[in-house]
Design a protein around this motif. Structure first.
Motif, PDB file in Angstrom:
ATOM      1  N   ARG A 125      -0.634 -11.452   5.855  1.00  0.00           N
ATOM      2  CA  ARG A 125      -0.089 -10.421   4.969  1.00  0.00           C
ATOM      3  C   ARG A 125       1.276 -10.846   4.440  1.00  0.00           C
ATOM      4  O   ARG A 125       1.586 -10.671   3.250  1.00  0.00           O
ATOM      5  CB  ARG A 125       0.011  -9.082   5.702  1.00  0.00           C
ATOM      6  N   ALA A 126       2.086 -11.409   5.310  1.00  0.00           N
ATOM      7  CA  ALA A 126       3.406 -11.893   4.891  1.00  0.00           C
ATOM      8  C   ALA A 126       3.265 -13.016   3.875  1.00  0.00           C
ATOM      9  O   ALA A 126       4.026 -13.082   2.893  1.00  0.00           O
ATOM     10  CB  ALA A 126       4.202 -12.363   6.109  1.00  0.00           C
ATOM     11  N   GLU A 127       2.306 -13.887   4.088  1.00  0.00           N
ATOM     12  CA  GLU A 127       2.102 -15.009   3.170  1.00  0.00           C
ATOM     13  C   GLU A 127       1.740 -14.514   1.769  1.00  0.00           C
ATOM     14  O   GLU A 127       2.241 -15.030   0.760  1.00  0.00           O
ATOM     15  CB  GLU A 127       0.998 -15.922   3.709  1.00  0.00           C
ATOM     16  N   ILE A 128       0.874 -13.511   1.691  1.00  0.00           N
ATOM     17  CA  ILE A 128       0.496 -12.944   0.388  1.00  0.00           C
ATOM     18  C   ILE A 128       1.716 -12.349  -0.312  1.00  0.00           C
ATOM     19  O   ILE A 128       1.921 -12.539  -1.517  1.00  0.00           O
ATOM     20  CB  ILE A 128      -0.607 -11.887   0.574  1.00  0.00           C
ATOM     21  N   LEU A 129       2.535 -11.621   0.434  1.00  0.00           N
ATOM     22  CA  LEU A 129       3.750 -11.033  -0.144  1.00  0.00           C
ATOM     23  C   LEU A 129       4.727 -12.108  -0.601  1.00  0.00           C
ATOM     24  O   LEU A 129       5.350 -11.987  -1.666  1.00  0.00           O
ATOM     25  CB  LEU A 129       4.405 -10.098   0.869  1.00  0.00           C
ATOM     26  N   GLU A 130       4.872 -13.161   0.183  1.00  0.00           N
ATOM     27  CA  GLU A 130       5.736 -14.277  -0.215  1.00  0.00           C
ATOM     28  C   GLU A 130       5.195 -14.957  -1.467  1.00  0.00           C
ATOM     29  O   GLU A 130       5.964 -15.337  -2.368  1.00  0.00           O
ATOM     30  CB  GLU A 130       5.839 -15.285   0.931  1.00  0.00           C
ATOM     31  N   ASN A 131       3.865 -15.117  -1.540  1.00  0.00           N
ATOM     32  CA  ASN A 131       3.254 -15.697  -2.738  1.00  0.00           C
ATOM     33  C   ASN A 131       3.544 -14.864  -3.975  1.00  0.00           C
ATOM     34  O   ASN A 131       3.863 -15.386  -5.050  1.00  0.00           O
ATOM     35  CB  ASN A 131       1.732 -15.809  -2.559  1.00  0.00           C
TER      36      ASN A 131
ATOM     37  N   ALA B 236       7.622  -9.038   3.125  1.00  0.00           N
ATOM     38  CA  ALA B 236       7.014 -10.151   3.859  1.00  0.00           C
ATOM     39  C   ALA B 236       7.650 -10.299   5.236  1.00  0.00           C
ATOM     40  O   ALA B 236       6.958 -10.530   6.244  1.00  0.00           O
ATOM     41  CB  ALA B 236       7.164 -11.446   3.062  1.00  0.00           C
ATOM     42  N   GLU B 237       8.962 -10.147   5.286  1.00  0.00           N
ATOM     43  CA  GLU B 237       9.663 -10.263   6.569  1.00  0.00           C
ATOM     44  C   GLU B 237       9.283  -9.120   7.505  1.00  0.00           C
ATOM     45  O   GLU B 237       9.056  -9.323   8.705  1.00  0.00           O
ATOM     46  CB  GLU B 237      11.174 -10.277   6.324  1.00  0.00           C
ATOM     47  N   GLU B 238       9.200  -7.902   6.955  1.00  0.00           N
ATOM     48  CA  GLU B 238       8.881  -6.745   7.796  1.00  0.00           C
ATOM     49  C   GLU B 238       7.440  -6.780   8.305  1.00  0.00           C
ATOM     50  O   GLU B 238       7.141  -6.206   9.364  1.00  0.00           O
ATOM     51  CB  GLU B 238       9.135  -5.442   7.035  1.00  0.00           C
TER      52      GLU B 238
ATOM     53  N   GLY C  53       4.760  -3.020  -1.539  1.00  0.00           N
ATOM     54  CA  GLY C  53       5.207  -4.012  -0.563  1.00  0.00           C
ATOM     55  C   GLY C  53       5.059  -3.540   0.880  1.00  0.00           C
ATOM     56  O   GLY C  53       4.393  -4.203   1.694  1.00  0.00           O
ATOM     57  N   PRO C  54       5.644  -2.407   1.246  1.00  0.00           N
ATOM     58  CA  PRO C  54       5.496  -1.918   2.623  1.00  0.00           C
ATOM     59  C   PRO C  54       4.054  -1.579   2.995  1.00  0.00           C
ATOM     60  O   PRO C  54       3.639  -1.760   4.141  1.00  0.00           O
ATOM     61  CB  PRO C  54       6.372  -0.655   2.646  1.00  0.00           C
ATOM     62  N   ALA C  55       3.277  -1.082   2.023  1.00  0.00           N
ATOM     63  CA  ALA C  55       1.881  -0.741   2.306  1.00  0.00           C
ATOM     64  C   ALA C  55       1.088  -1.977   2.711  1.00  0.00           C
ATOM     65  O   ALA C  55       0.334  -1.961   3.689  1.00  0.00           O
ATOM     66  CB  ALA C  55       1.241  -0.076   1.086  1.00  0.00           C
TER      67      ALA C  55
ATOM     68  N   VAL D 137      12.363  -0.896   2.794  1.00  0.00           N
ATOM     69  CA  VAL D 137      11.113  -1.479   3.280  1.00  0.00           C
ATOM     70  C   VAL D 137      10.826  -1.176   4.747  1.00  0.00           C
ATOM     71  O   VAL D 137       9.744  -0.690   5.088  1.00  0.00           O
ATOM     72  CB  VAL D 137      11.106  -2.997   3.024  1.00  0.00           C
ATOM     73  N   LYS D 138      11.771  -1.425   5.630  1.00  0.00           N
ATOM     74  CA  LYS D 138      11.533  -1.177   7.056  1.00  0.00           C
ATOM     75  C   LYS D 138      11.166   0.283   7.313  1.00  0.00           C
ATOM     76  O   LYS D 138      10.245   0.585   8.083  1.00  0.00           O
ATOM     77  CB  LYS D 138      12.786  -1.535   7.849  1.00  0.00           C
ATOM     78  N   TYR D 139      11.864   1.182   6.641  1.00  0.00           N
ATOM     79  CA  TYR D 139      11.682   2.613   6.881  1.00  0.00           C
ATOM     80  C   TYR D 139      10.385   3.106   6.235  1.00  0.00           C
ATOM     81  O   TYR D 139       9.724   4.000   6.769  1.00  0.00           O
ATOM     82  CB  TYR D 139      12.912   3.366   6.366  1.00  0.00           C
ATOM     83  N   ALA D 140      10.003   2.507   5.113  1.00  0.00           N
ATOM     84  CA  ALA D 140       8.726   2.843   4.496  1.00  0.00           C
ATOM     85  C   ALA D 140       7.568   2.371   5.369  1.00  0.00           C
ATOM     86  O   ALA D 140       6.543   3.061   5.477  1.00  0.00           O
ATOM     87  CB  ALA D 140       8.636   2.218   3.107  1.00  0.00           C
ATOM     88  N   VAL D 141       7.708   1.206   5.997  1.00  0.00           N
ATOM     89  CA  VAL D 141       6.670   0.714   6.912  1.00  0.00           C
ATOM     90  C   VAL D 141       6.470   1.708   8.059  1.00  0.00           C
ATOM     91  O   VAL D 141       5.333   1.986   8.465  1.00  0.00           O
ATOM     92  CB  VAL D 141       7.030  -0.685   7.450  1.00  0.00           C
TER      93      VAL D 141
END
Length: 484
Positions: A72-78, A120-122, A172-174, A464-468
């Motif tokens: 999932r992080a890789e897709i967001l980074e892409n 991506a980090e979160e 992003g958070p989703a 982002v962190k809080y939305a996650v």
């Protein structure tokens, strides 16, 4: 109309459901807020097509939900990387559909990239905690821990003012949390959302995880809110619509960011010259169409005249015009109706207050407007103007200013400029808002900070962190180690 906007060509845009371009029986013309030219034909989804998108999102839950955090992080980074290569194209889309000056549109794209990087980090930081069950007498022999699981299908309804970055704050958070989405962008700014869906397709996001359904709020929005298969609604927009969503959502989780009439306090010890540029940015960037736009300023009487004079002079220097012109500071509001409403509110204020500058149209653009001596019951003060209009009033103390700031149905963010630590601490404690910004305007926001308000400014937090956290459910697991 400028030469720049006259070069625009109209495109036909379809829905994006399950990775496919879905035609509709009806298309709506999309016009440039600045030039009035048609820039696209946008698909108007039916309720049945919206339900189809929700069905697809339900089926895709197991795909994204079982995907590793690394993937999932890789897709967001892409996605962030692809968007970085398309900054100019993305910024032009924003400027065309929202009339945001191109310099600010590029800044929005930069923030969007950053938001997806944070996401991506979160994605790699979602975790629970161990619970010390033996702290209770009856908990001996047991261990337990929590895990955070995807909430499921998220219905996202986004506004026009940051059509790419506020989509990112939901998408992003989703994705980071392993959810699927049905996204309904604002009717005036669907192109940014459709563009981002294509970016994610290129980034490797599985079909059905992100579905973009364009159309009216009464059709698409209501279908999303009322469908029991949707587990959460995340909405940014007006209080009236947000309250309606909350009333219809039932037991769905809701995150609502509903705007404000954000205020700034200026203490007597402030060097006025050092804050004018930030106040200009806070009040007039994106034509004041920012939820935390600087709308009310309470200035200590010792520096009031100096501030008003320099603030007014700086506002007069702003360049009005075509959003695609790099030199433009202020362009058209999102619609003629919004322009007419702002002019009506200014006319109401003119009868009881002083218009220091602006208050009229130049080539269809509302000039940056500064009003002094406006009572708190005038619409330009007590309601959200969402236009390049700011009210500046005189106060005798920080305490009086805090009372004035709190005398509002809204409470998103507020700011205070002061060199007195006692006054700063007083403001941070007594201001009834979601965020207090010390020695800056309330318009300050970075994309990793918790963002949200109190009162009619909404519920829940973005960032982002809080939305996650909002987009995941906590599950408790307990092991009994002393079975016999």
């Amino acid at each position: 109309m400028s030469k720049l906007t006259s070069e625009v060509k109209s495109d036909k845009k379809s829905l994006i459901i399950n990775g496919e371009r879905v035609e509709t029986s009806s298309y709506t013309p999309l016009y440039s807020p600045y030039s009035g030219e048609e820039i696209a034909q946008i698909a108007a989804a039916t309720k049945e097509q919206t339900y189809d998108a929700i069905t697809v999102a339900c089926k895709a839950r197991s795909i994204i939900g079982k995907m590793t955090a690394f993937k999932r992080a890789e897709i967001l980074e892409n996605a962030a990387s692809i968007l970085k290569d398309k900054v100019d194209e993305a910024a032009r889309i924003i400027a065309l559909e929202s009339a945001k000056p191109i310099a600010f549109a590029k800044a929005e794209v930069a923030r969007t990239i950053e938001t997806y990087k944070f996401s991506a980090e979160e994605a790699k930081r979602i975790h629970g905690e161990t619970i010390p069950f033996d702290a209770a007498e009856s908990g001996a022999g047991r261990i337990g821990y929590t895990v955070r699981e995807p909430i499921g299908v998220i219905g996202a309804i986004t506004p026009f003012n940051f059509p790419m970055n506020l989509v990112a704050h939901k998408v992003g958070p989703a994705i980071a949390a392993g959810n699927t989405m049905v996204l309904k962008p604002a009717s005036q700014t669907p192109l940014s959302a459709l563009f981002i869906a294509e970016v994610f397709e290129e980034a490797g996001l599985p079909a059905g995880v992100l579905n973009v359904v364009t159309g009216s709020g009464r059709v698409v929005g209501e279908a999303i809110v009322e469908d029991d298969r949707v587990n959460m609604i995340t909405f940014t927009g007006s209080p009236s619509v947000g309250i309606g969503i909350r009333n219809k959502a039932g037991l769905k989780k809701t995150t609502l960011e509903l705007g404000s009439n954000s205020a700034l306090i200026i203490d007597k010890d402030v060097v006025v010259d050092t804050i004018i540029d930030r106040c200009i940015m806070g009040a007039f960037s994106n034509q004041g169409q920012v939820c935390i736009s600087l709308q009310r300023v309470y200035v200590h009487e010792d520096v009031f005249e100096e501030f008003v004079s320099k603030f007014t002079e700086a506002a007069k220097q702003l360049k009005i015009g075509d959003p695609l012109n790099p030199e433009t500071d202020v362009s058209a509001l999102i619609s003629k109706d919004d322009t007419d409403r702002a002019l009506e509110w200014i006319a109401e204020a003119k009868e009881k207050a002083i218009i220091r500058t602006g208050g009229k149209l130049t080539e269809g653009v509302l000039e940056p407007t500064i009003i002094t001596g406006a009572h708190s019951d005038l619409k330009v003060s007590c309601q959200e103007v969402f236009a390049p209009v700011v009210v500046v009033n005189k106060v005798k103390s920080v305490e009086e200013a805090v009372r004035c700031v709190n005398d509002s149905r809204f409470g998103l963010q507020a700011g205070i400029y002061t060199n007195n630590i006692k006054n700063a601490l007083y403001a941070t404690k007594e201001l009834y808002v979601g965020g207090v910004i010390v020695n800056d305007v309330p318009t300050f926001r970075v994309d990793q900070m918790p963002y949200g308000g109190v009162k009619d400014s909404g519920t829940g937090r973005e960032g982002v962190k809080y939305a996650v956290e909002e987009m995941t459910e906590m599950k408790l697991v307990v092991w009994n180690q002393s079975q016999e």
